[in-house]
Motif scaffolding. Structure first.
Motif, PDB file in Angstrom:
ATOM      1  N   PRO A 149      62.250  35.427 -22.387  1.00 23.93           N
ATOM      2  CA  PRO A 149      61.201  34.448 -21.857  1.00 23.93           C
ATOM      3  C   PRO A 149      60.033  35.357 -21.590  1.00 23.93           C
ATOM      4  O   PRO A 149      59.889  36.556 -21.680  1.00 23.93           O
ATOM      5  N   VAL A 150      59.009  34.677 -21.434  1.00 27.04           N
ATOM      6  CA  VAL A 150      57.651  35.228 -21.421  1.00 27.04           C
ATOM      7  C   VAL A 150      57.659  36.003 -20.108  1.00 27.04           C
ATOM      8  O   VAL A 150      57.845  35.698 -19.245  1.00 27.04           O
ATOM      9  N   LEU A 151      57.133  37.261 -20.354  1.00 25.31           N
ATOM     10  CA  LEU A 151      56.892  38.023 -19.149  1.00 25.31           C
ATOM     11  C   LEU A 151      55.650  38.005 -18.449  1.00 25.31           C
ATOM     12  O   LEU A 151      55.950  37.913 -17.096  1.00 25.31           O
ATOM     13  N   LEU A 152      54.610  37.805 -18.981  1.00 21.96           N
ATOM     14  CA  LEU A 152      53.277  37.763 -18.149  1.00 21.96           C
ATOM     15  C   LEU A 152      52.433  36.761 -19.013  1.00 21.96           C
ATOM     16  O   LEU A 152      52.487  36.719 -20.285  1.00 21.96           O
ATOM     17  N   THR A 153      51.593  36.136 -18.288  1.00 23.25           N
ATOM     18  CA  THR A 153      50.629  35.410 -18.906  1.00 23.25           C
ATOM     19  C   THR A 153      49.081  35.822 -18.376  1.00 23.25           C
ATOM     20  O   THR A 153      49.102  36.235 -17.115  1.00 23.25           O
ATOM     21  N   ASP A 154      48.041  35.619 -19.190  1.00 19.86           N
ATOM     22  CA  ASP A 154      46.700  35.920 -18.625  1.00 19.86           C
ATOM     23  C   ASP A 154      46.441  34.650 -17.526  1.00 19.86           C
ATOM     24  O   ASP A 154      45.271  34.791 -16.991  1.00 19.86           O
ATOM     25  N   HIS A 155      47.098  33.593 -17.308  1.00 17.42           N
ATOM     26  CA  HIS A 155      46.714  32.413 -16.434  1.00 17.42           C
ATOM     27  C   HIS A 155      47.592  32.463 -15.275  1.00 17.42           C
ATOM     28  O   HIS A 155      47.857  31.420 -14.761  1.00 17.42           O
ATOM     29  N   ASN A 156      48.629  33.347 -15.192  1.00 12.49           N
ATOM     30  CA  ASN A 156      49.637  33.139 -13.893  1.00 12.49           C
ATOM     31  C   ASN A 156      48.780  33.861 -12.744  1.00 12.49           C
ATOM     32  O   ASN A 156      47.474  34.099 -12.690  1.00 12.49           O
ATOM     33  N   ALA A 157      49.375  33.809 -11.307  1.00 13.07           N
ATOM     34  CA  ALA A 157      48.984  34.014 -10.300  1.00 13.07           C
ATOM     35  C   ALA A 157      48.619  35.784 -10.317  1.00 13.07           C
ATOM     36  O   ALA A 157      47.736  35.799  -9.240  1.00 13.07           O
ATOM     37  N   ASP A 158      48.725  36.301 -10.967  1.00 15.43           N
ATOM     38  CA  ASP A 158      48.339  37.759 -10.991  1.00 15.43           C
ATOM     39  C   ASP A 158      47.205  38.023 -11.807  1.00 15.43           C
ATOM     40  O   ASP A 158      46.529  38.898 -11.466  1.00 15.43           O
ATOM     41  N   PHE A 159      46.778  37.417 -12.740  1.00 20.63           N
ATOM     42  CA  PHE A 159      45.889  37.645 -13.537  1.00 20.63           C
ATOM     43  C   PHE A 159      44.936  36.389 -14.039  1.00 20.63           C
ATOM     44  O   PHE A 159      44.015  36.535 -14.844  1.00 20.63           O
ATOM     45  N   LEU A 160      44.758  35.411 -13.459  1.00 22.16           N
ATOM     46  CA  LEU A 160      43.978  34.379 -13.532  1.00 22.16           C
ATOM     47  C   LEU A 160      42.424  34.934 -13.337  1.00 22.16           C
ATOM     48  O   LEU A 160      42.211  35.284 -12.203  1.00 22.16           O
ATOM     49  N   SER A 161      41.469  34.906 -14.176  1.00 27.46           N
ATOM     50  CA  SER A 161      40.475  35.375 -14.145  1.00 27.46           C
ATOM     51  C   SER A 161      40.115  36.854 -13.867  1.00 27.46           C
ATOM     52  O   SER A 161      39.304  37.390 -13.331  1.00 27.46           O
ATOM     53  N   ARG A 162      41.190  37.587 -14.490  1.00 27.60           N
ATOM     54  CA  ARG A 162      41.338  38.971 -14.329  1.00 27.60           C
ATOM     55  C   ARG A 162      41.739  39.552 -15.685  1.00 27.60           C
ATOM     56  O   ARG A 162      42.754  40.309 -15.907  1.00 27.60           O
ATOM     57  N   ALA A 163      40.913  39.242 -16.680  1.00 24.71           N
ATOM     58  CA  ALA A 163      41.129  39.841 -18.033  1.00 24.71           C
ATOM     59  C   ALA A 163      41.496  41.210 -18.317  1.00 24.71           C
ATOM     60  O   ALA A 163      42.445  41.664 -19.010  1.00 24.71           O
ATOM     61  N   GLU A 164      40.556  42.080 -17.378  1.00 19.83           N
ATOM     62  CA  GLU A 164      41.136  43.592 -17.611  1.00 19.83           C
ATOM     63  C   GLU A 164      42.308  44.094 -16.852  1.00 19.83           C
ATOM     64  O   GLU A 164      42.882  44.853 -17.280  1.00 19.83           O
ATOM     65  N   ALA A 165      42.645  43.453 -15.983  1.00 20.29           N
ATOM     66  CA  ALA A 165      43.822  43.740 -15.196  1.00 20.29           C
ATOM     67  C   ALA A 165      45.175  43.293 -16.136  1.00 20.29           C
ATOM     68  O   ALA A 165      46.232  44.095 -16.186  1.00 20.29           O
ATOM     69  N   PHE A 166      44.878  42.194 -16.864  1.00 19.04           N
ATOM     70  CA  PHE A 166      46.020  41.653 -17.798  1.00 19.04           C
ATOM     71  C   PHE A 166      45.972  42.621 -18.800  1.00 19.04           C
ATOM     72  O   PHE A 166      47.349  43.175 -19.110  1.00 19.04           O
ATOM     73  N   ASP A 167      45.217  43.120 -19.202  1.00 17.82           N
ATOM     74  CA  ASP A 167      45.073  44.299 -20.496  1.00 17.82           C
ATOM     75  C   ASP A 167      45.937  45.589 -20.132  1.00 17.82           C
ATOM     76  O   ASP A 167      46.594  46.151 -20.804  1.00 17.82           O
ATOM     77  N   ARG A 168      45.759  45.838 -18.863  1.00 19.76           N
ATOM     78  CA  ARG A 168      46.057  46.997 -18.373  1.00 19.76           C
ATOM     79  C   ARG A 168      47.549  47.081 -18.012  1.00 19.76           C
ATOM     80  O   ARG A 168      48.254  47.818 -18.278  1.00 19.76           O
ATOM     81  N   ALA A 169      47.903  45.834 -17.632  1.00 21.02           N
ATOM     82  CA  ALA A 169      49.357  45.572 -17.449  1.00 21.02           C
ATOM     83  C   ALA A 169      50.110  45.548 -18.600  1.00 21.02           C
ATOM     84  O   ALA A 169      51.181  46.092 -18.675  1.00 21.02           O
ATOM     85  N   VAL A 170      49.608  44.867 -19.697  1.00 20.37           N
ATOM     86  CA  VAL A 170      50.216  44.743 -20.939  1.00 20.37           C
ATOM     87  C   VAL A 170      50.567  46.327 -21.564  1.00 20.37           C
ATOM     88  O   VAL A 170      51.480  46.623 -21.836  1.00 20.37           O
ATOM     89  N   ASP A 171      49.422  47.020 -21.601  1.00 18.09           N
ATOM     90  CA  ASP A 171      49.375  48.490 -21.923  1.00 18.09           C
ATOM     91  C   ASP A 171      50.347  49.031 -21.221  1.00 18.09           C
ATOM     92  O   ASP A 171      51.223  49.985 -21.837  1.00 18.09           O
ATOM     93  N   MET A 172      50.637  48.970 -19.782  1.00 13.70           N
ATOM     94  CA  MET A 172      51.494  49.684 -18.912  1.00 13.70           C
ATOM     95  C   MET A 172      52.972  49.366 -19.103  1.00 13.70           C
ATOM     96  O   MET A 172      53.608  50.331 -19.586  1.00 13.70           O
ATOM     97  N   VAL A 173      53.025  48.115 -19.380  1.00 14.67           N
ATOM     98  CA  VAL A 173      54.450  47.827 -19.856  1.00 14.67           C
ATOM     99  C   VAL A 173      54.899  48.235 -21.202  1.00 14.67           C
ATOM    100  O   VAL A 173      55.923  48.715 -21.601  1.00 14.67           O
ATOM    101  N   ALA A 174      53.982  47.974 -22.266  1.00 10.95           N
ATOM    102  CA  ALA A 174      54.069  48.598 -23.494  1.00 10.95           C
ATOM    103  C   ALA A 174      54.207  50.329 -23.636  1.00 10.95           C
ATOM    104  O   ALA A 174      55.361  50.399 -24.530  1.00 10.95           O
ATOM    105  N   ALA A 175      53.779  50.940 -22.554  1.00 11.74           N
ATOM    106  CA  ALA A 175      53.840  52.226 -22.664  1.00 11.74           C
ATOM    107  C   ALA A 175      55.300  52.513 -21.946  1.00 11.74           C
ATOM    108  O   ALA A 175      55.873  53.532 -22.528  1.00 11.74           O
ATOM    109  N   TRP A 176      55.742  51.582 -21.149  1.00 14.71           N
ATOM    110  CA  TRP A 176      57.003  51.858 -20.616  1.00 14.71           C
ATOM    111  C   TRP A 176      58.242  51.798 -21.789  1.00 14.71           C
ATOM    112  O   TRP A 176      59.129  52.585 -21.949  1.00 14.71           O
TER     113      TRP A 176
END
Length: 185
Positions: A149-176
């Motif tokens: 299943p999809v883990l995160l999207t850039d339009h969910n309640a955590d990242f709507l209108s926060r593109a930089e935060a989405f990119d950081r979260a993607v980078d952190m999950v990918a690093a883990w």
């Protein structure tokens, strides 16, 4: 009172970009990003509603209608539980694997089962509602090629209108994922 599910454990406060995964206890489940304003606002509104429900419970109890007070108390506790569950929703990581917490269920996947973590362009749900818009989604594929299943999207309640935060979260999950997929647990 500290609320550990609201913090990102200082993951983005560190100035050293060479060590994005500096944490003391890697066995503890942690969210690699901060909850977004939509998620926090929704939970705050539910907690405000529960405060009024608890006040109504007290008034009903003072009138002597214990059955009605009990029903109102159970409903208020249900609203409080829902608000806390909304705050806890999201992607969590640890040394053992990846966990996707939803409103009604939680799914954990061991890192050994994750083949790759990637960002794709696809229609995504806007704030979790049935309406879809074109956006980015962080997905994971199993080792056997099965799509998870999809883990995160850039339009969910955590990242709507926060593109930089989405990119950081993607980078952190990918690093883990990169760090722990290669290491046997």
């Amino acid at each position: 009172m500290p609320l550990p599910f609201l913090t990102a454990d200082g993951a983005f406060d560190a100035q050293d970009d060479d060590a994005p995964l500096d944490h003391d206890d890697r066995d503890r489940w942690r969210r690699p990003y901060r909850p977004g304003p939509w998620r926090v606002a929704g939970s705050a509104l539910l907690l405000l509603l529960s405060a009024f429900m608890l006040l109504a419970t007290m008034i009903i109890a003072f009138t002597g209608a214990w059955a009605g007070a009990a029903v109102c108390l159970v409903a208020a506790l249900g609203v409080i539980g829902t608000a806390l569950r909304i705050l806890m929703a999201g992607v969590w990581v640890s040394r053992t694997g990846l966990r996707r917490v939803g409103l009604l269920r939680t799914r954990s996947i061991a890192w050994s089962e994750v083949g790759e973590v990637r960002t794709v362009q696809q229609p995504v749900r806007w704030l979790g509602l049935p309406r879809t818009v074109q956006g980015q989604a962080l997905t994971a594929a199993g080792r056997d090629g099965a799509e998870l299943p999809v883990l995160l999207t850039d339009h969910n309640a955590d990242f709507l209108s926060r593109a930089e935060a989405f990119d950081r979260a993607v980078d952190m999950v990918a690093a883990w994922a990169d760090e722990h997929r290669a290491v046997p647990v």
